[in-house]
Design an enzyme around this catalytic site. Structure first.
Site, PDB file in Angstrom:
ATOM      1  N   ASP A 206       0.828  -1.242   0.064  1.00 39.63           N
ATOM      2  CA  ASP A 206      -0.120  -0.089  -0.111  1.00 39.63           C
ATOM      3  C   ASP A 206       0.769   1.162  -0.078  1.00 39.63           C
ATOM      4  O   ASP A 206       1.703   1.380   0.706  1.00 39.63           O
ATOM      5  CB  ASP A 206      -0.958   0.239   1.281  1.00 39.63           C
ATOM      6  CG  ASP A 206      -1.519  -1.157   1.733  1.00 39.63           C
ATOM      7  OD1 ASP A 206      -1.400  -2.220   1.032  1.00 39.63           O
ATOM      8  OD2 ASP A 206      -1.951  -1.358   2.788  1.00 39.63           O
TER       9      ASP A 206
ATOM     10  N   PHE B  89       1.685  -1.080  10.083  1.00 42.34           N
ATOM     11  CA  PHE B  89       0.870  -1.303   8.994  1.00 42.34           C
ATOM     12  C   PHE B  89       0.661   0.170   8.538  1.00 42.34           C
ATOM     13  O   PHE B  89       1.135   1.202   9.075  1.00 42.34           O
ATOM     14  CB  PHE B  89      -0.405  -1.920   9.490  1.00 42.34           C
ATOM     15  CG  PHE B  89      -0.100  -3.773   9.447  1.00 42.34           C
ATOM     16  CD1 PHE B  89       1.086  -4.161   9.415  1.00 42.34           C
ATOM     17  CD2 PHE B  89      -1.239  -4.364   9.334  1.00 42.34           C
ATOM     18  CE1 PHE B  89       1.378  -5.416   9.045  1.00 42.34           C
ATOM     19  CE2 PHE B  89      -1.031  -5.747   9.097  1.00 42.34           C
ATOM     20  CZ  PHE B  89       0.324  -6.385   9.033  1.00 42.34           C
TER      21      PHE B  89
ATOM     22  N   ASP C 187      -5.305   1.046   9.653  1.00 48.92           N
ATOM     23  CA  ASP C 187      -5.265   1.881   8.316  1.00 48.92           C
ATOM     24  C   ASP C 187      -5.742   3.475   8.777  1.00 48.92           C
ATOM     25  O   ASP C 187      -6.799   3.689   7.881  1.00 48.92           O
ATOM     26  CB  ASP C 187      -5.758   1.167   7.358  1.00 48.92           C
ATOM     27  CG  ASP C 187      -5.259  -0.061   6.809  1.00 48.92           C
ATOM     28  OD1 ASP C 187      -4.113  -0.273   7.425  1.00 48.92           O
ATOM     29  OD2 ASP C 187      -5.948  -0.970   6.223  1.00 48.92           O
TER      30      ASP C 187
HETATM   31  N1  DQQ Z   1      -1.877  -3.818   3.842  1.00 47.04           N
HETATM   32  C1  DQQ Z   1      -3.194  -3.971   4.026  1.00 47.04           C
HETATM   33  C2  DQQ Z   1      -3.626  -3.068   5.213  1.00 47.04           C
HETATM   34  C3  DQQ Z   1      -2.507  -3.121   6.330  1.00 47.04           C
HETATM   35  C4  DQQ Z   1      -1.537  -3.210   5.169  1.00 47.04           C
HETATM   36  C5  DQQ Z   1      -3.996  -3.574   2.921  1.00 47.04           C
HETATM   37  C6  DQQ Z   1      -0.362  -4.477   5.716  1.00 47.04           C
HETATM   38  O1  DQQ Z   1      -4.935  -3.388   5.637  1.00 47.04           O
HETATM   39  O2  DQQ Z   1      -2.395  -2.149   6.865  1.00 47.04           O
HETATM   40  O3  DQQ Z   1      -3.416  -4.054   1.497  1.00 47.04           O
HETATM   41  O4  DQQ Z   1       0.666  -4.524   4.633  1.00 47.04           O
END
Ligand code: DQQ
Length: 477
Positions: free
Chosen positions: A32, A91, A156
């Site tokens: 991400d 994250f 997130d």
């Molecule tokens: N990737 C997810 C998120 C998380 C992160 C989405 C972990 O929910 O925070 O691709 O690498």
């Protein structure tokens, strides 16, 4: 604060699929985009990063910055996991500038010591920087812990400022019914956060998902948009065909009642490889989004070469009628290092578009379709043996279809009956981004070519006029 163990950092061993004008890791895994912002004269992009292998692993925050949004400079890793509040990973999260200081708000991921990677807990943390390069984790972390009725999924955070207060939304799954929901928090200083409550929740796991990762809430043209990356939605004919998708609701956030009233869920991008997008406001007021060229369904051949994943080009979000769409950010024109083609023709049978380097080219194609109701026009990229990517518009169904070599099924977007189709297509070494009719639909794709020459061809089922421009692109230009 943890440090990167330089002795374990891997290297790229083969450049055959390396991108020329997209953000990618120096080596290692990327997912991400995180922490998009403009701070002290630079655009900053962070990304989920694993520097020790080309597989997903304990998440770091990789970091690049740019003066112009398209030429990027690698910076030291911003966040390294392993401190008590992010023991299992730093994250995804977001960034905001307050009093000349850059704040990152991110999820601390934690595993229980039973060795089960699916058994974890999550909290929200802050790090800050005054130079935009070196970051300090806040000593008072965590700044937010999950409410009592939450499942283990709580991640997130996306932060913004509104009426002299700070707000953030975070993706959550309610314990009792295992459905996705979005929680809202408010703060006056970015460190003390007050829980406002869940602003909306999934109506059904099958239709709307079990977890909305990477929520993003922003205002565009007088509407509030909640973008998110839902997990668990079941395919609905030609929609929601990826394992996980990027989607959005249009609605209105009532800050006092902590409620987001909205219409139905729509896809943000119709391609095979788009997930976890995040947006930010440029100093001149445009809402720019980056996404991850995700791959859930297929292997990533570049993993054999010591790296994996890339971010999309910056896209400007626009309202197209009452739907959210995207156009290439105007800064992408700065990637042009030469004009490759400028021609017009009446096409019918397949017509090759001769450019010097079809795998590093921006195409701007305008098809004028004849005045009937069942014409089809197409563009494709192929080598001598394989169709790599193919785009087709069918007037009769009003549908744009994209085929990607190696994928079990095509992807579709309904744009309705049009007489003119404009396709802006950005082809890099192993990715293709397609923008249809100034925001009507986008398709984000990966592809892998091991054979030269590669050619681009257009065709029409009945004679159609085409105006074709092309530019060679390179970040080093
Ligand atoms: N990737 C997810 C998120 C998380 C992160 C989405 C972990 O929910 O925070 O691709 O690498």
């Amino acid at each position: 604060m943890q440090k990167v163990d330089e002795s374990r950092v891997i290297k790229v061993t083969n450049t055959r699929y390396r991108e020329h004008f997209h953000i990618q890791t120096p080596a290692g895994w990327l997912n991400d985009p995180n922490g998009l912002c403009f701070f002290k004269g630079y655009y900053h992009v962070f990304y989920q990063f694993h520097p020790y292998s080309a597989e997903w692993g304990p998440m770091h925050w990789g970091h690049v910055r740019s003066k112009d949004l398209v030429h990027w400079e690698n910076l030291p890793v911003a966040l390294v996991p392993g401190d008590p509040e992010d023991s299992g990973g730093c994250f995804s999260g977001s960034a905001i500038v307050k009093d000349n200081r850059l704040y990152l708000i991110y999820t601390g991921h934690h595993y229980y010591d039973d060795g089960d990677q699916d058994h974890f807990w999550e909290n929200q943390n802050v790090a800050y920087s005054d130079d935009g390069v070196h970051f300090t984790k806040y000593a008072g972390n965590p700044v937010i812990e999950a409410p009592a009725d939450n499942s283990q999924d709580f991640r997130d955070p996306k932060v913004w400022e509104h009426d002299d207060q700070y707000y953030l939304v975070v993706g959550s799954r309610e314990q009792a019914n295992s459905r996705a929901r979005i929680l809202l928090y408010r703060s006056s200083d970015l460190l003390q956060w007050q829980y406002c409550g869940p602003i909306t929740a999934s109506q059904s796991i099958e239709l709307e998902g079990s977890m909305w990762e990477c929520p993003d809430l922003f205002r565009l043209n007088g509407q509030d948009i909640l973008a998110c990356s839902p997990m668990g939605i079941q395919p609905q004919r030609h929609r929601f065909l990826n394992l996980s998708q990027a989607a959005y609701f249009v609605g209105r956030l009532d800050y006092d009642q902590a409620r987001f009233a909205h219409y139905g869920l729509h896809l943000l991008d119709y391609g095979h490889n788009f997930y976890a997008p995040q947006s930010f406001l440029t100093p001149d007021g445009r809402r720019i989004q980056f996404g991850w060229f995700s791959s859930f369904d297929n292997p990533l051949p570049e993993q054999d070469d010591g790296w994996a994943g890339a971010l999309t080009l910056p896209r400007e979000l626009v309202m197209h009628g009452n739907r959210l769409g995207a156009i290439p950010a105007q800064e992408t024109a700065k990637l042009r290092v030469g004009e490759a083609l400028n021609t017009s023709a009446i096409i019918h049978s397949p017509h090759q578009l001769p450019v010097a380097d079809p795998q590093h080219t921006e195409w701007d194609l305008t098809f004028d379709l004849p005045n009937d109701y069942d014409s089809q026009v197409s563009w494709q990229l192929a080598n001598n043996d394989q169709l790599l990517i193919a785009l087709k518009y069918d007037q009769a169904t009003g549908e744009v279809t994209v085929h990607q070599h190696g994928q079990a099924s095509d992807r579709y977007a309904t744009i309705g009956h049009v007489h003119q189709l404009r396709a802006r297509i950005f082809v890099d070494t192993s990715s293709v981004e397609i923008f249809i009719n100034d925001g009507a639909a986008t398709f984000t794709e990966r592809y892998y070519n091991d054979q030269q020459p590669v050619t681009a061809t257009v065709a029409a089922s009945q004679p159609a006029a085409i105006a074709a421009k092309a530019y060679t692109l390179d970040m080093k230009g």
